[in-house]
Design a protein around this motif. Structure first.
Motif, PDB file in Angstrom:
ATOM      1  N   SER A 257       7.249  47.357 -51.962  1.00 33.03           N
ATOM      2  CA  SER A 257       7.994  46.958 -50.634  1.00 33.03           C
ATOM      3  C   SER A 257       8.994  45.929 -50.969  1.00 33.03           C
ATOM      4  CB  SER A 257       6.821  46.379 -49.711  1.00 33.03           C
ATOM      5  OG  SER A 257       6.479  45.011 -50.200  1.00 33.03           O
ATOM      6  N   SER A 258       9.736  45.554 -49.943  1.00 31.04           N
ATOM      7  CA  SER A 258      10.823  44.535 -50.022  1.00 31.04           C
ATOM      8  C   SER A 258      10.455  43.076 -50.395  1.00 31.04           C
ATOM      9  CB  SER A 258      11.717  44.533 -48.794  1.00 31.04           C
ATOM     10  OG  SER A 258      10.936  44.272 -47.785  1.00 31.04           O
ATOM     11  N   ASP A 259       9.217  43.010 -50.199  1.00 35.32           N
ATOM     12  CA  ASP A 259       8.738  41.666 -50.504  1.00 35.32           C
ATOM     13  C   ASP A 259       7.781  41.512 -51.730  1.00 35.32           C
ATOM     14  OD1 ASP A 259       6.768  42.973 -49.261  1.00 35.32           O
ATOM     15  OD2 ASP A 259       5.908  41.548 -47.710  1.00 35.32           O
ATOM     16  N   GLY A 260       8.049  42.534 -52.572  1.00 36.17           N
ATOM     17  CA  GLY A 260       7.315  42.581 -53.936  1.00 36.17           C
ATOM     18  C   GLY A 260       5.835  42.993 -53.749  1.00 36.17           C
ATOM     19  N   LEU A 261       5.393  43.587 -52.501  1.00 34.05           N
ATOM     20  CA  LEU A 261       3.936  44.150 -52.744  1.00 34.05           C
ATOM     21  C   LEU A 261       3.843  45.713 -53.145  1.00 34.05           C
ATOM     22  CD1 LEU A 261       2.704  42.250 -49.421  1.00 34.05           C
ATOM     23  CD2 LEU A 261       2.677  41.441 -51.911  1.00 34.05           C
ATOM     24  N   VAL A 262       2.589  45.971 -53.676  1.00 29.27           N
ATOM     25  CA  VAL A 262       2.416  47.230 -53.934  1.00 29.27           C
ATOM     26  C   VAL A 262       2.142  48.025 -53.013  1.00 29.27           C
ATOM     27  CG1 VAL A 262       1.025  48.862 -55.451  1.00 29.27           C
ATOM     28  CG2 VAL A 262       1.787  46.721 -56.255  1.00 29.27           C
ATOM     29  N   GLN A 263       2.981  49.341 -52.591  1.00 29.24           N
ATOM     30  CA  GLN A 263       2.573  50.005 -51.550  1.00 29.24           C
ATOM     31  C   GLN A 263       1.818  51.184 -51.744  1.00 29.24           C
ATOM     32  OE1 GLN A 263       6.639  50.678 -50.077  1.00 29.24           O
ATOM     33  NE2 GLN A 263       6.070  49.477 -48.251  1.00 29.24           N
TER      34      GLN A 263
END
Length: 582
Positions: A257-263
């Motif tokens: 994601s745009s905030d650096g989390l694994v989707q």
């Protein structure tokens, strides 16, 4: 929610009903009063005319008697005056005590020959009267009707209207309350269904059959819910197909994601990292490679596809990382394991290099012995001499092939280190021209340098480039040698340099142009592949190995430049390569 809808609807109904009742009361009361007054005026006018007629014709009674009788019959006050306004008779007062009436509006009109009417409060008795006067010979007569009776009747009518309106308001309010409860329940049901749909229950339906506006809203919600359910089912099916496709890939895929989390991550990605991929966790906890993180960040910020090489994701393994931006601002990265490919490629290069190296000694021996035997054979007609010449030619060709293979393997593997330094383009061109000047002259080819580039200026004005002189000389040698072999029919070869065109990294573009038969367009994309030949028979006759352009390509890549070819049949060929400016 239900109570709010109920009280809102009830308040609206109450306001509408109250406003309607008040308007009806005012309008009906006013209309009735106006109608009653009109009727009284009409009747009083008729009685006044009859009163005037009797005064004119009845000579048997005195004016006082006539006034008393007519006032009693009409239920009104009767008055007779002469032309001067003096009261001759009055049914309720003494004429002698009454003032002159000539100035009264109704008498003034009557003395003028018209029916006069007026409404005012009597100064004598203190109540409002309706006055109607009619002309007679030598004066006028008048009837005065007291309006206190009308006001009393109007009060009764008003009280009845108020009672009737109150009863009607109560009944209407009861009906409105029932309608409000029914409507609020329907609306509440629609709201409940909408909330269930918003919470994910796509099978919820209103099922409201009435064909009013609320029923149409309910039908629209049911239709929308059905379409959403169908679309969601299609999306889920596509998602399952996509997951199956991605899980069946050999490459690891991960979405961030745009905030650096694994989707999301496919199964090869889960198998790649020992701790497995945790969804909604920072991607740095799963992959701690700085090159990978830099590529993902660049793809997210620039909205462009980025590629890089990562070597610290798994110890001892190398990956080709391709990061592409997602529409929502994140990125998806594909990790291709290059370990086995690089191992095979290294094995291939080592094999080619080793074989080429090992073949150099025996090929040199074969070539040397064949040349020695040729020197010992004095007779040109000796059949053995022909065989020896064939052995010598093929040994020489094999020697060139092994030398080119060894050179290509060293360039591809990076074993060959290029010592780059600033070099003026004109010097590189002169070095190449000097090396092939005599060879070209012996073959009848005019080899020349174009030192002016039209509007681009002279070659001497071009900036220096970073180049390994020996390597660039080898590139020129391969290109000029090919031009003399395959473009000899043009009898001219041109060397030149110019500023690199827009869209190419800033630098200088060199070119070798011949005017021979040219190359068909279908061959151009594959010219720089190893062992690729446009005319295989002609290449063998000319002694080419098919590796010259491949070597030139890898030398240019090692310099950070590029090489390409332009050609048309019967219009010659141009080979161009670009070097970055120093």
């Amino acid at each position: 929610m239900k109570n709010r809808i109920f009280f809102k609807l009830l308040a609206v109904f109450l306001i509408v009903i109250a406003a309607t009742a008040a308007i009806l009361d005012v309008m009906l009361g006013s209309a009735w009063e106006a109608s009653l007054r009109t009727e009284i005026e009409r009747n009083l006018a008729q009685k006044t005319l009859l009163f005037a007629h009797r005064v004119e014709t009845d000579h048997a009674h005195t004016p006082a008697e006539i006034a008393a009788q007519e006032g009693l019959a009409a239920g009104a006050r009767a008055t007779i005056i002469d032309a001067s306004g003096t009261v001759l008779a009055d049914s309720e007062s003494n004429p002698a005590t009454m003032e002159n009436h000539a100035t009264r509006k109704e008498f003034a009109a009557a003395l003028a020959g018209r029916i006069g009417e007026n409404e005012r409060r009597s100064a004598t008795v203190g109540i409002p009267f309706l006055y109607v006067a009619a002309p007679i010979s030598g004066g006028a007569v008048r009837l005065a009707y007291p309006l206190s009776d009308v006001e009393a009747v109007q009060g009764k009518v008003d009280r009845r209207l108020i009672w009737g309106s109150t009863i009607a308001l109560f009944i209407a309010l009861l009906i409105a309350a029932i309608a409000s409860v029914y409507t609020s329940r329907r609306l509440e049901h629609i709201v409940d269904v909408a909330v269930r749909i918003a919470q994910g229950d796509l099978q919820a339906r209103v099922h409201d059959t009435p064909l009013d506006e609320i029923g149409r809203v309910a039908a629209a919600i049911d239709k929308t819910a059905g379409q959403i359910e169908h679309s969601f089912a299609a999306v889920q099916s596509s998602q399952r197909q996509l997951e199956t496709l991605l899980n069946s890939m050999q490459d690891a895929v991960i979405a961030i994601s745009s905030d650096g989390l694994v989707q999301w991550a496919n199964q090869p990605m889960d198998r790649l990292v020992p701790q497995h991929t945790r969804l909604n966790a920072p991607v740095v906890e799963t992959i701690r490679d700085p090159d990978f993180m830099a590529a993902v960040k660049a793809a997210t910020t620039t909205k462009k596809v980025k590629t890089t090489r990562a070597t610290s994701i798994v110890h001892g393994r190398a990956f080709d990382v391709t990061a592409a931006p997602l529409p929502d601002g994140g990125a998806v990265a594909v990790l291709r394991d290059l370990t086995e490919t690089e191992r095979v490629e290294k094995t291939r290069r080592d094999f080619i290099a080793n074989v080429s190296h090992e073949l150099r000694t025996p090929l040199t021996s074969i070539q040397g012995y064949s040349e020695t035997l040729l020197d010992l054979s004095s007779e040109n007609s000796d059949p053995h001499r022909e065989f020896l010449e064939i052995i010598r030619k093929n040994a020489a060709r094999m020697a060139r092939l092994t030398e080119d293979l060894l050179t290509l393997a060293r360039v591809e593997s990076g074993e060959t280190r290029f010592d780059t330094e600033p070099a003026p383009p004109i010097e590189l061109l002169h070095d190449a021209e000097e090396s092939f000047r005599e060879i070209a002259r012996s073959q009848g080819v005019d080899l020349q340098i174009v030192e002016q580039n039209g509007k681009d200026g002279s070659v001497e004005s071009l900036p220096s480039v970073r180049a390994d002189r020996e390597a660039i000389h080898q590139v020129f040698s391969n290109l000029i040698d090919n031009a003399m072999k395959y473009g000899r029919s043009g009898s001219r070869i041109v060397l030149g340099a110019r500023p690199a065109p827009r869209g190419i990294k800033f630098g200088v573009e060199f070119y070798v142009q011949d005017f021979g038969a040219g190359i068909a367009s279908e061959h151009l994309p594959r010219l720089f592949e190893r062992f690729y030949r446009v005319d295989k028979a002609r290449s063998r006759e000319s002694g080419g190995t098919g590796l010259g352009l491949a070597i030139a390509k890898h030398i240019m890549l090692a310099h950070g430049g590029s090489i390409r070819a332009e050609s048309e049949l019967n219009h010659g060929s141009t080979f161009l390569f670009t070097l970055p400016a120093a």
